[in-house]
Design a protein around this motif. Structure first.
Motif, PDB file in Angstrom:
ATOM      1  N   TRP A  57       0.828  -1.205   0.000  1.00 19.65           N
ATOM      2  CA  TRP A  57       0.000   0.000   0.000  1.00 19.65           C
ATOM      3  C   TRP A  57       0.866   1.260   0.000  1.00 19.65           C
ATOM      4  CZ3 TRP A  57      -0.377   3.971   3.547  1.00 19.65           C
ATOM      5  CH2 TRP A  57      -1.385   4.890   3.297  1.00 19.65           C
ATOM      6  N   LEU A  58       1.909   1.295   0.827  1.00 19.15           N
ATOM      7  CA  LEU A  58       2.803   2.455   0.868  1.00 19.15           C
ATOM      8  C   LEU A  58       3.468   2.683  -0.485  1.00 19.15           C
ATOM      9  CD1 LEU A  58       4.382   1.826   4.362  1.00 19.15           C
ATOM     10  CD2 LEU A  58       3.236   3.951   3.686  1.00 19.15           C
ATOM     11  N   ASP A  59       3.967   1.598  -1.109  1.00 20.28           N
ATOM     12  CA  ASP A  59       4.610   1.717  -2.426  1.00 20.28           C
ATOM     13  C   ASP A  59       3.643   2.287  -3.463  1.00 20.28           C
ATOM     14  OD1 ASP A  59       7.018   0.709  -1.485  1.00 20.28           O
ATOM     15  OD2 ASP A  59       6.732  -1.281  -2.348  1.00 20.28           O
ATOM     16  N   GLU A  60       2.413   1.820  -3.440  1.00 18.55           N
ATOM     17  CA  GLU A  60       1.412   2.285  -4.401  1.00 18.55           C
ATOM     18  C   GLU A  60       0.953   3.714  -4.113  1.00 18.55           C
ATOM     19  OE1 GLU A  60      -1.655  -0.678  -4.072  1.00 18.55           O
ATOM     20  OE2 GLU A  60      -0.491  -2.162  -5.206  1.00 18.55           O
ATOM     21  N   THR A  61       0.931   4.091  -2.852  1.00 17.42           N
ATOM     22  CA  THR A  61       0.390   5.394  -2.452  1.00 17.42           C
ATOM     23  C   THR A  61       1.446   6.489  -2.433  1.00 17.42           C
ATOM     24  OG1 THR A  61      -1.243   4.235  -1.107  1.00 17.42           O
ATOM     25  CG2 THR A  61      -0.942   6.583  -0.652  1.00 17.42           C
ATOM     26  N   TYR A  62       2.641   6.195  -1.937  1.00 14.10           N
ATOM     27  CA  TYR A  62       3.676   7.210  -1.732  1.00 14.10           C
ATOM     28  C   TYR A  62       4.966   6.945  -2.503  1.00 14.10           C
ATOM     29  CZ  TYR A  62       0.629   8.634   2.115  1.00 14.10           C
ATOM     30  OH  TYR A  62      -0.445   9.042   2.871  1.00 14.10           O
ATOM     31  N   GLY A  63       4.931   6.044  -3.469  1.00 15.26           N
ATOM     32  CA  GLY A  63       6.126   5.718  -4.241  1.00 15.26           C
ATOM     33  C   GLY A  63       6.859   4.536  -3.628  1.00 15.26           C
ATOM     34  N   GLU A  64       7.722   3.945  -4.411  1.00 16.55           N
ATOM     35  CA  GLU A  64       8.392   2.697  -4.016  1.00 16.55           C
ATOM     36  C   GLU A  64       9.439   2.886  -2.920  1.00 16.55           C
ATOM     37  OE1 GLU A  64       9.855   1.310  -7.817  1.00 16.55           O
ATOM     38  OE2 GLU A  64       8.158  -0.064  -7.923  1.00 16.55           O
ATOM     39  N   TYR A  65       9.901   1.733  -2.454  1.00 16.37           N
ATOM     40  CA  TYR A  65      11.035   1.583  -1.543  1.00 16.37           C
ATOM     41  C   TYR A  65      10.713   1.833  -0.074  1.00 16.37           C
ATOM     42  CZ  TYR A  65      13.290   1.599  -6.063  1.00 16.37           C
ATOM     43  OH  TYR A  65      13.611   1.319  -7.354  1.00 16.37           O
ATOM     44  N   TRP A  66       9.533   1.396   0.356  1.00 15.63           N
ATOM     45  CA  TRP A  66       9.167   1.465   1.769  1.00 15.63           C
ATOM     46  C   TRP A  66       9.533   0.169   2.477  1.00 15.63           C
ATOM     47  CZ3 TRP A  66       7.283   5.627   4.424  1.00 15.63           C
ATOM     48  CH2 TRP A  66       6.935   6.739   3.647  1.00 15.63           C
ATOM     49  N   CYS A  67       9.774   0.271   3.771  1.00 11.33           N
ATOM     50  CA  CYS A  67      10.045  -0.875   4.637  1.00 11.33           C
ATOM     51  C   CYS A  67       9.074  -0.831   5.804  1.00 11.33           C
ATOM     52  CB  CYS A  67      11.449  -0.774   5.208  1.00 11.33           C
ATOM     53  SG  CYS A  67      12.582  -1.957   4.565  1.00 11.33           S
ATOM     54  N   VAL A  68       8.576  -2.008   6.188  1.00  8.47           N
ATOM     55  CA  VAL A  68       7.701  -2.138   7.353  1.00  8.47           C
ATOM     56  C   VAL A  68       8.254  -3.276   8.202  1.00  8.47           C
ATOM     57  CG1 VAL A  68       5.358  -2.589   8.176  1.00  8.47           C
ATOM     58  CG2 VAL A  68       5.698  -1.354   6.012  1.00  8.47           C
ATOM     59  N   ILE A  69       8.541  -2.985   9.455  1.00 10.42           N
ATOM     60  CA  ILE A  69       9.114  -3.975  10.372  1.00 10.42           C
ATOM     61  C   ILE A  69       8.189  -4.104  11.570  1.00 10.42           C
ATOM     62  CG2 ILE A  69      11.086  -4.552  11.842  1.00 10.42           C
ATOM     63  CD1 ILE A  69      12.761  -2.662   9.989  1.00 10.42           C
ATOM     64  N   VAL A  70       7.818  -5.341  11.920  1.00 11.82           N
ATOM     65  CA  VAL A  70       6.993  -5.608  13.098  1.00 11.82           C
ATOM     66  C   VAL A  70       7.804  -6.468  14.055  1.00 11.82           C
ATOM     67  CG1 VAL A  70       4.936  -6.772  13.981  1.00 11.82           C
ATOM     68  CG2 VAL A  70       4.796  -5.474  11.854  1.00 11.82           C
ATOM     69  N   GLY A  71       7.850  -6.064  15.311  1.00  8.28           N
ATOM     70  CA  GLY A  71       8.523  -6.848  16.342  1.00  8.28           C
ATOM     71  C   GLY A  71       7.830  -6.648  17.667  1.00  8.28           C
ATOM     72  N   ALA A  72       8.215  -7.413  18.629  1.00 10.41           N
ATOM     73  CA  ALA A  72       7.639  -7.303  19.961  1.00 10.41           C
ATOM     74  C   ALA A  72       8.097  -5.994  20.613  1.00 10.41           C
ATOM     75  CB  ALA A  72       8.053  -8.489  20.817  1.00 10.41           C
ATOM     76  N   ALA A  73       7.144  -5.226  21.123  1.00  7.15           N
ATOM     77  CA  ALA A  73       7.475  -3.966  21.798  1.00  7.15           C
ATOM     78  C   ALA A  73       8.396  -4.248  22.974  1.00  7.15           C
ATOM     79  CB  ALA A  73       6.201  -3.270  22.268  1.00  7.15           C
ATOM     80  N   ARG A  98       5.765  -3.404  18.173  1.00  8.58           N
ATOM     81  CA  ARG A  98       6.423  -2.164  17.742  1.00  8.58           C
ATOM     82  C   ARG A  98       6.533  -2.251  16.231  1.00  8.58           C
ATOM     83  NH1 ARG A  98      10.475   1.711  20.113  1.00  8.58           N
ATOM     84  NH2 ARG A  98      11.232   2.817  18.285  1.00  8.58           N
ATOM     85  N   ILE A  99       6.044  -1.235  15.544  1.00 10.39           N
ATOM     86  CA  ILE A  99       6.031  -1.230  14.082  1.00 10.39           C
ATOM     87  C   ILE A  99       6.842  -0.025  13.620  1.00 10.39           C
ATOM     88  CG2 ILE A  99       4.603  -1.126  12.009  1.00 10.39           C
ATOM     89  CD1 ILE A  99       2.271  -2.200  13.846  1.00 10.39           C
ATOM     90  N   THR A 100       7.815  -0.302  12.771  1.00  8.72           N
ATOM     91  CA  THR A 100       8.655   0.739  12.211  1.00  8.72           C
ATOM     92  C   THR A 100       8.366   0.805  10.711  1.00  8.72           C
ATOM     93  OG1 THR A 100      10.361   0.263  13.857  1.00  8.72           O
ATOM     94  CG2 THR A 100      11.033   1.551  11.929  1.00  8.72           C
ATOM     95  N   VAL A 101       8.113   2.014  10.224  1.00  7.22           N
ATOM     96  CA  VAL A 101       7.803   2.248   8.815  1.00  7.22           C
ATOM     97  C   VAL A 101       8.738   3.353   8.320  1.00  7.22           C
ATOM     98  CG1 VAL A 101       6.043   3.058   7.197  1.00  7.22           C
ATOM     99  CG2 VAL A 101       5.366   1.652   9.166  1.00  7.22           C
ATOM    100  N   PHE A 102       9.427   3.105   7.215  1.00  2.91           N
ATOM    101  CA  PHE A 102      10.286   4.153   6.670  1.00  2.91           C
ATOM    102  C   PHE A 102      10.490   3.952   5.176  1.00  2.91           C
ATOM    103  CE2 PHE A 102      13.040   0.727   8.056  1.00  2.91           C
ATOM    104  CZ  PHE A 102      13.971   0.601   7.047  1.00  2.91           C
ATOM    105  N   LYS A 103      10.779   5.063   4.511  1.00  2.00           N
ATOM    106  CA  LYS A 103      11.122   5.014   3.100  1.00  2.00           C
ATOM    107  C   LYS A 103      12.637   4.851   3.037  1.00  2.00           C
ATOM    108  CE  LYS A 103       9.914   6.703  -1.351  1.00  2.00           C
ATOM    109  NZ  LYS A 103       8.970   7.502  -2.087  1.00  2.00           N
ATOM    110  N   GLN A 104      13.068   3.841   2.277  1.00  3.15           N
ATOM    111  CA  GLN A 104      14.477   3.506   2.219  1.00  3.15           C
ATOM    112  C   GLN A 104      15.279   4.538   1.430  1.00  3.15           C
ATOM    113  OE1 GLN A 104      15.240  -0.842   1.450  1.00  3.15           O
ATOM    114  NE2 GLN A 104      13.081  -0.726   0.884  1.00  3.15           N
ATOM    115  N   ALA A 105      16.489   4.763   1.888  1.00  2.84           N
ATOM    116  CA  ALA A 105      17.429   5.584   1.137  1.00  2.84           C
ATOM    117  C   ALA A 105      17.925   4.769  -0.056  1.00  2.84           C
ATOM    118  CB  ALA A 105      18.598   5.997   2.020  1.00  2.84           C
ATOM    119  N   ILE A 106      18.000   5.394  -1.186  1.00  7.18           N
ATOM    120  CA  ILE A 106      18.448   4.703  -2.400  1.00  7.18           C
ATOM    121  C   ILE A 106      19.848   5.177  -2.734  1.00  7.18           C
ATOM    122  CG2 ILE A 106      17.924   4.260  -4.825  1.00  7.18           C
ATOM    123  CD1 ILE A 106      15.008   5.049  -4.138  1.00  7.18           C
ATOM    124  N   ALA A 107      20.742   4.232  -2.926  1.00 10.10           N
ATOM    125  CA  ALA A 107      22.134   4.572  -3.230  1.00 10.10           C
ATOM    126  C   ALA A 107      22.281   5.069  -4.640  1.00 10.10           C
ATOM    127  CB  ALA A 107      23.028   3.359  -3.015  1.00 10.10           C
TER     128      ALA A 107
END
Length: 107
Positions: A57-73, A98-107
């Motif tokens: 959804w993030l890639d389609e809505t805000y452009g590619e290269y998003w990351c979503v990480i889910v882990g135990a708080a 704990r959910i971390t969402v970020f747009k990846q830096a592209i080299a």
């Protein structure tokens, strides 16, 4: 935005841990809504599906290269390079995720 703000809806309790300036309040609201819908659709035992659905959804809505990480708080951590201050970390208190969402830096 200050951290530690609690947002509540009928299914989720969101604690905003970090919201950098690249994530607008509207984006945050839309991301949390997408996460909630994905959790309701896939269930809490399918964290990978929640990540995949939200990332797509993030890639389609805000452009590619998003990351979503889910882990135990309180038990997970991450360190990453992100693009244009597009970084959001939240905790879902009902699931203790704990959910971390970020747009990846592209080299």
């Amino acid at each position: 935005m200050e951290s530690g703000i609690m947002f509540q809806d009928t299914m989720s309790k969101w604690n905003i841990v970090t919201q950098l300036s690249g994530i607008t309040d509207t984006m945050r609201t839309n991301i949390l809504s997408t996460l909630r819908t994905s959790i309701e659709t896939h269930g809490s035992s399918k964290a990978m599906e929640v990540c995949k659905n939200t990332k797509t959804w993030l890639d389609e809505t805000y452009g590619e290269y998003w990351c979503v990480i889910v882990g135990a708080a309180g038990e997970s951590s991450s360190y990453c390079s992100y693009f244009d201050n597009m970084f959001l970390a939240v905790e879902e208190s009902g699931l203790k995720w704990r959910i971390t969402v970020f747009k990846q830096a592209i080299a």
